[in-house]
Design a protein around this motif. Structure first.
Motif, PDB file in Angstrom:
ATOM      1  N   MET A 173     -17.845  17.236 -11.415  1.00  0.00           N
ATOM      2  CA  MET A 173     -16.836  17.097 -10.360  1.00  0.00           C
ATOM      3  C   MET A 173     -17.531  16.801  -9.040  1.00  0.00           C
ATOM      4  O   MET A 173     -18.512  17.461  -8.673  1.00  0.00           O
ATOM      5  N   GLY A 174     -17.058  15.788  -8.310  1.00  0.00           N
ATOM      6  CA  GLY A 174     -17.701  15.398  -7.070  1.00  0.00           C
ATOM      7  C   GLY A 174     -17.432  16.373  -5.944  1.00  0.00           C
ATOM      8  O   GLY A 174     -16.556  17.231  -6.012  1.00  0.00           O
ATOM      9  N   ARG A 175     -18.177  16.211  -4.885  1.00  0.00           N
ATOM     10  CA  ARG A 175     -18.038  17.054  -3.708  1.00  0.00           C
ATOM     11  C   ARG A 175     -16.717  16.756  -3.008  1.00  0.00           C
ATOM     12  O   ARG A 175     -16.357  15.601  -2.792  1.00  0.00           O
ATOM     13  N   VAL A 176     -15.989  17.825  -2.647  1.00  0.00           N
ATOM     14  CA  VAL A 176     -14.741  17.684  -1.907  1.00  0.00           C
ATOM     15  C   VAL A 176     -15.073  17.576  -0.420  1.00  0.00           C
ATOM     16  O   VAL A 176     -15.769  18.427   0.132  1.00  0.00           O
ATOM     17  N   THR A 177     -14.589  16.531   0.213  1.00  0.00           N
ATOM     18  CA  THR A 177     -14.882  16.319   1.626  1.00  0.00           C
ATOM     19  C   THR A 177     -14.130  17.330   2.487  1.00  0.00           C
ATOM     20  O   THR A 177     -12.898  17.413   2.411  1.00  0.00           O
ATOM     21  N   PRO A 178     -14.829  18.110   3.313  1.00  0.00           N
ATOM     22  CA  PRO A 178     -14.136  19.069   4.184  1.00  0.00           C
ATOM     23  C   PRO A 178     -13.280  18.368   5.232  1.00  0.00           C
ATOM     24  O   PRO A 178     -13.569  17.241   5.639  1.00  0.00           O
ATOM     25  N   LEU A 179     -12.236  19.059   5.680  1.00  0.00           N
ATOM     26  CA  LEU A 179     -11.434  18.555   6.784  1.00  0.00           C
ATOM     27  C   LEU A 179     -12.234  18.569   8.084  1.00  0.00           C
ATOM     28  O   LEU A 179     -12.161  17.644   8.896  1.00  0.00           O
ATOM     29  N   VAL A 180     -12.975  19.649   8.288  1.00  0.00           N
ATOM     30  CA  VAL A 180     -13.877  19.797   9.439  1.00  0.00           C
ATOM     31  C   VAL A 180     -15.221  20.256   8.905  1.00  0.00           C
ATOM     32  O   VAL A 180     -15.289  21.194   8.103  1.00  0.00           O
ATOM     33  N   GLU A 181     -16.281  19.607   9.351  1.00  0.00           N
ATOM     34  CA  GLU A 181     -17.613  19.959   8.853  1.00  0.00           C
ATOM     35  C   GLU A 181     -18.634  19.867   9.987  1.00  0.00           C
ATOM     36  O   GLU A 181     -18.582  18.955  10.815  1.00  0.00           O
ATOM     37  N   ALA A 182     -19.538  20.835  10.031  1.00  0.00           N
ATOM     38  CA  ALA A 182     -20.677  20.803  10.944  1.00  0.00           C
ATOM     39  C   ALA A 182     -21.952  20.770  10.113  1.00  0.00           C
ATOM     40  O   ALA A 182     -22.095  21.543   9.165  1.00  0.00           O
ATOM     41  N   ARG A 183     -22.852  19.871  10.470  1.00  0.00           N
ATOM     42  CA  ARG A 183     -24.133  19.754   9.778  1.00  0.00           C
ATOM     43  C   ARG A 183     -25.263  19.866  10.790  1.00  0.00           C
ATOM     44  O   ARG A 183     -25.390  19.039  11.694  1.00  0.00           O
ATOM     45  N   GLY A 184     -26.077  20.902  10.642  1.00  0.00           N
ATOM     46  CA  GLY A 184     -27.224  21.084  11.523  1.00  0.00           C
ATOM     47  C   GLY A 184     -26.864  21.067  12.992  1.00  0.00           C
ATOM     48  O   GLY A 184     -27.632  20.575  13.835  1.00  0.00           O
ATOM     49  N   LEU A 185     -25.722  21.640  13.337  1.00  0.00           N
ATOM     50  CA  LEU A 185     -25.167  21.510  14.681  1.00  0.00           C
ATOM     51  C   LEU A 185     -25.876  22.429  15.675  1.00  0.00           C
ATOM     52  O   LEU A 185     -26.101  23.612  15.404  1.00  0.00           O
TER      53      LEU A 185
END
Length: 277
Positions: free
Chosen positions: A1-13
């Protein structure tokens, strides 16, 4: 199952003021129908993080994504279509009617010079009715109680039609009854498939409402994950720099308490001894 895209996401913020970072390497993801709580002491940088996630402040590092798209690539109108905002309080010198305020959310998708029409008015009225406060529609905001204002602000967010709602301590100034009412409205948003990002000072509220929790300490994230797993007594003690006890109450709810000042380290009177973890 693929990754579900978050509505809001922070990466290394990284977030902060004047080039000085308050928080670094922050990572989080808000998904559809989930409540994600940001929890931490005063002054740690939660509000700055919150404002950065909303696009009101530029990040010092890393990136924010809405629906998989970089926040920096989106216009304010596009952000409003994806993420609604409920502030802690509403202070205004204007005596808008409650319906007028909710209509501002319904009109968020219109162009800058477009006027709301019948469809937007119907959406605003439906949002008030959904929360059971349609009787407040014609009432001036300045005549509403704090709890009623918060419910109207939540109605505005619903009318905006965004998939995610960010709430900055929406119950901080409310009495017990209104905290319960607003909490019920927050659960209702999640039940409708809306993702809720909730900033709070209250561990009990975070444990009661939150599906996930992100614990913010000076410098960055202490822990993140399912609320019941993340919010241990040891972590809460470190987070608030006082001894914290976690007790399990009937029905599976969690309660957090600090020192009573009476040499009593037990749970609150009338609760089960629970589990201090």
């Amino acid at each position: 199952m693929g990754r579900v895209t978050p509505l809001v996401e922070a990466r290394g913020l990284a977030v902060g003021h004047g080039g000085r970072a308050l928080l670094e390497e922050v990572g989080l993801g808000l998904h559809r129908g989930r409540i994600l709580c940001l929890l931490g002491p005063n002054g740690v940088g939660k509000t700055t993080l919150f404002r950065t996630l909303l696009g009101l402040m530029p990040p010092l590092g890393g990136a924010v994504f809405l629906g998989g798209r970089p926040l920096s690539d989106l216009s304010r109108a596009e952000i409003a279509q994806r993420l609604a905002y409920v502030p802690q309080t509403l202070t205004t010198p204007f005596a808008w009617r409650a319906l007028d305020l909710v209509l501002m959310g319904a009109a968020a998708r219109l162009g800058p010079f477009a006027r709301p029409g019948a469809a937007e008015i119907a959406r605003a009225e439906a949002a008030l009715a959904l929360l059971g406060i349609d009787d407040l529609g014609p009432v001036e905001i300045t005549r509403l109680s704090g709890g009623q204002r918060q419910m109207v602000l939540i109605a505005r967010a619903i009318a905006q039609g965004a998939e995610a709602v960010a709430m900055d301590e929406p119950t901080a100034s409310l009495d017990f009854a209104n905290r319960i009412r607003v909490g019920k409205a927050i659960r209702g948003l999640a039940a409708r498939g809306i993702g809720v990002l909730l900033c709070t000072h209250d561990p009990d509220q975070a444990a009661d409402l939150g599906d996930e929790a992100v614990l913010i300490e000076p410098g960055g994230v202490l822990a993140a994950g399912p609320a019941a797993e993340v919010m241990t007594a040891a972590r809460m003690t470190r987070l608030y720099d006082i001894p914290v006890r976690r007790d399990s109450l009937p029905g599976g709810r969690l309660h957090f308490s600090g020192p009573s000042g009476r040499g009593d380290e037990g749970p609150v009177a009338g609760t089960s001894a629970g589990q201090n973890v």
